[in-house]
Design a protein around this motif. Sequence first.
Motif, PDB file in Angstrom:
ATOM      1  N   ILE A  32      59.625  78.112  47.511  1.00 43.90           N
ATOM      2  CA  ILE A  32      59.948  79.415  47.453  1.00 43.90           C
ATOM      3  C   ILE A  32      59.271  80.205  46.501  1.00 43.90           C
ATOM      4  CG2 ILE A  32      61.802  81.191  47.332  1.00 43.90           C
ATOM      5  CD1 ILE A  32      63.705  79.233  48.720  1.00 43.90           C
ATOM      6  N   MET A  33      59.385  79.654  45.151  1.00 42.41           N
ATOM      7  CA  MET A  33      58.797  80.277  44.013  1.00 42.41           C
ATOM      8  C   MET A  33      57.449  80.460  44.262  1.00 42.41           C
ATOM      9  SD  MET A  33      60.939  79.019  40.669  1.00 42.41           S
ATOM     10  CE  MET A  33      60.528  80.108  39.694  1.00 42.41           C
ATOM     11  N   ARG A  34      56.793  79.321  44.779  1.00 40.90           N
ATOM     12  CA  ARG A  34      55.248  79.198  44.980  1.00 40.90           C
ATOM     13  C   ARG A  34      54.864  80.216  45.797  1.00 40.90           C
ATOM     14  NH1 ARG A  34      54.504  73.979  46.271  1.00 40.90           N
ATOM     15  NH2 ARG A  34      54.881  73.418  43.987  1.00 40.90           N
ATOM     16  N   SER A  35      55.469  80.495  46.951  1.00 37.32           N
ATOM     17  CA  SER A  35      55.063  81.457  47.998  1.00 37.32           C
ATOM     18  C   SER A  35      55.184  82.943  47.573  1.00 37.32           C
ATOM     19  CB  SER A  35      56.155  81.156  49.397  1.00 37.32           C
ATOM     20  OG  SER A  35      57.537  81.793  49.035  1.00 37.32           O
ATOM     21  N   ASN A  36      56.276  83.121  46.756  1.00 31.81           N
ATOM     22  CA  ASN A  36      56.454  84.525  45.900  1.00 31.81           C
ATOM     23  C   ASN A  36      55.512  84.802  44.814  1.00 31.81           C
ATOM     24  OD1 ASN A  36      58.703  84.795  48.060  1.00 31.81           O
ATOM     25  ND2 ASN A  36      60.027  84.543  46.436  1.00 31.81           N
ATOM     26  N   GLY A  37      54.865  83.753  44.361  1.00 35.67           N
ATOM     27  CA  GLY A  37      54.040  84.021  43.166  1.00 35.67           C
ATOM     28  C   GLY A  37      54.709  83.656  41.884  1.00 35.67           C
ATOM     29  N   LYS A  38      56.094  83.445  41.921  1.00 32.99           N
ATOM     30  CA  LYS A  38      56.750  83.533  40.517  1.00 32.99           C
ATOM     31  C   LYS A  38      56.426  82.195  39.956  1.00 32.99           C
ATOM     32  CE  LYS A  38      60.290  86.484  42.316  1.00 32.99           C
ATOM     33  NZ  LYS A  38      61.886  86.537  42.685  1.00 32.99           N
ATOM     34  N   ILE A  39      56.026  81.318  40.608  1.00 30.19           N
ATOM     35  CA  ILE A  39      55.691  80.023  39.982  1.00 30.19           C
ATOM     36  C   ILE A  39      54.868  80.092  38.461  1.00 30.19           C
ATOM     37  CG2 ILE A  39      54.068  79.128  41.373  1.00 30.19           C
ATOM     38  CD1 ILE A  39      56.811  76.862  39.949  1.00 30.19           C
ATOM     39  N   TYR A  40      53.903  81.085  38.834  1.00 32.20           N
ATOM     40  CA  TYR A  40      52.789  81.267  37.864  1.00 32.20           C
ATOM     41  C   TYR A  40      53.525  81.777  36.668  1.00 32.20           C
ATOM     42  CZ  TYR A  40      49.972  80.041  41.685  1.00 32.20           C
ATOM     43  OH  TYR A  40      49.208  79.342  42.750  1.00 32.20           O
ATOM     44  N   VAL A  41      54.371  82.896  36.776  1.00 33.49           N
ATOM     45  CA  VAL A  41      55.195  83.523  35.954  1.00 33.49           C
ATOM     46  C   VAL A  41      56.182  82.309  34.867  1.00 33.49           C
ATOM     47  CG1 VAL A  41      57.100  85.097  35.253  1.00 33.49           C
ATOM     48  CG2 VAL A  41      55.461  85.345  37.029  1.00 33.49           C
ATOM     49  N   VAL A  42      56.600  81.373  35.667  1.00 38.19           N
ATOM     50  CA  VAL A  42      57.319  80.152  35.104  1.00 38.19           C
ATOM     51  C   VAL A  42      56.232  79.553  34.025  1.00 38.19           C
ATOM     52  CG1 VAL A  42      58.735  78.127  35.258  1.00 38.19           C
ATOM     53  CG2 VAL A  42      59.154  80.200  36.729  1.00 38.19           C
ATOM     54  N   VAL A  43      55.247  79.016  34.754  1.00 39.26           N
ATOM     55  CA  VAL A  43      54.107  78.243  34.225  1.00 39.26           C
ATOM     56  C   VAL A  43      53.529  79.002  32.773  1.00 39.26           C
ATOM     57  CG1 VAL A  43      51.770  77.294  34.405  1.00 39.26           C
ATOM     58  CG2 VAL A  43      53.610  77.010  36.203  1.00 39.26           C
ATOM     59  N   GLY A  44      53.453  80.492  33.193  1.00 41.67           N
ATOM     60  CA  GLY A  44      52.828  80.972  31.913  1.00 41.67           C
ATOM     61  C   GLY A  44      53.799  81.119  30.654  1.00 41.67           C
ATOM     62  N   CYS A  45      55.179  81.624  30.968  1.00 47.03           N
ATOM     63  CA  CYS A  45      56.142  81.269  30.100  1.00 47.03           C
ATOM     64  C   CYS A  45      56.233  80.072  29.398  1.00 47.03           C
ATOM     65  CB  CYS A  45      57.468  81.689  30.451  1.00 47.03           C
ATOM     66  SG  CYS A  45      57.724  83.459  30.975  1.00 47.03           S
ATOM     67  N   CYS A  46      56.091  78.884  30.191  1.00 46.85           N
ATOM     68  CA  CYS A  46      56.088  77.535  29.443  1.00 46.85           C
ATOM     69  C   CYS A  46      54.868  77.534  28.656  1.00 46.85           C
ATOM     70  CB  CYS A  46      56.315  76.640  30.450  1.00 46.85           C
ATOM     71  SG  CYS A  46      57.747  76.567  31.401  1.00 46.85           S
ATOM     72  N   LEU A  47      54.018  78.037  29.031  1.00 41.51           N
ATOM     73  CA  LEU A  47      52.495  77.811  28.114  1.00 41.51           C
ATOM     74  C   LEU A  47      52.858  78.779  26.910  1.00 41.51           C
ATOM     75  CD1 LEU A  47      49.903  77.717  30.959  1.00 41.51           C
ATOM     76  CD2 LEU A  47      50.516  75.877  29.110  1.00 41.51           C
ATOM     77  N   ILE A  48      53.164  79.803  26.987  1.00 43.65           N
ATOM     78  CA  ILE A  48      53.524  80.539  26.002  1.00 43.65           C
ATOM     79  C   ILE A  48      54.480  80.017  24.962  1.00 43.65           C
ATOM     80  CG2 ILE A  48      54.389  82.841  25.091  1.00 43.65           C
ATOM     81  CD1 ILE A  48      53.227  84.135  27.619  1.00 43.65           C
ATOM     82  N   ILE A  49      55.360  79.590  25.344  1.00 44.83           N
ATOM     83  CA  ILE A  49      56.485  78.814  24.104  1.00 44.83           C
ATOM     84  C   ILE A  49      55.938  77.656  23.833  1.00 44.83           C
ATOM     85  CG2 ILE A  49      58.748  77.548  24.383  1.00 44.83           C
ATOM     86  CD1 ILE A  49      59.496  79.635  26.537  1.00 44.83           C
ATOM     87  N   LEU A  50      55.303  76.786  24.442  1.00 46.56           N
ATOM     88  CA  LEU A  50      54.512  75.725  23.932  1.00 46.56           C
ATOM     89  C   LEU A  50      53.751  75.886  22.895  1.00 46.56           C
ATOM     90  CD1 LEU A  50      54.461  73.111  26.911  1.00 46.56           C
ATOM     91  CD2 LEU A  50      55.596  73.035  25.085  1.00 46.56           C
ATOM     92  N   THR A  51      52.760  77.111  23.125  1.00 46.96           N
ATOM     93  CA  THR A  51      51.833  77.339  22.213  1.00 46.96           C
ATOM     94  C   THR A  51      52.439  77.774  20.973  1.00 46.96           C
ATOM     95  OG1 THR A  51      50.284  78.188  23.984  1.00 46.96           O
ATOM     96  CG2 THR A  51      49.632  78.766  21.907  1.00 46.96           C
ATOM     97  N   GLY A  52      53.586  78.555  20.987  1.00 49.66           N
ATOM     98  CA  GLY A  52      54.126  78.946  19.856  1.00 49.66           C
ATOM     99  C   GLY A  52      54.613  77.854  18.962  1.00 49.66           C
TER     100      GLY A  52
END
Length: 72
Positions: A32-52
């Motif tokens: 569902i998240m992949r079809s709505n495009g929201k999975i990329y928001v979740v992955v982006g937030c995870c990457l930002i947190i890990l980078t920090g």
Amino acid sequence: MNNFLTRTMLVLLCCLSGMMVFAQNKPAMADIMRSNGKIYVVVGCCLIILTGLFLYVWRVERKIKNIEKGNV
């Protein structure tokens, strides 16, 4: 040596039990998240947190090295 063997076997057991968990069916939420495009928001937030976190640990490590060298 026996302690090392015990720890190695425990780690292997944990890894193998983790594989059994991943052998389950795919969750519908991910589709569902992949079809709505929201999975990329979740992955982006995870990457930002890990980078920090990595940047924070890197800065703290540099400060500790400077303190150990006496370059305060």
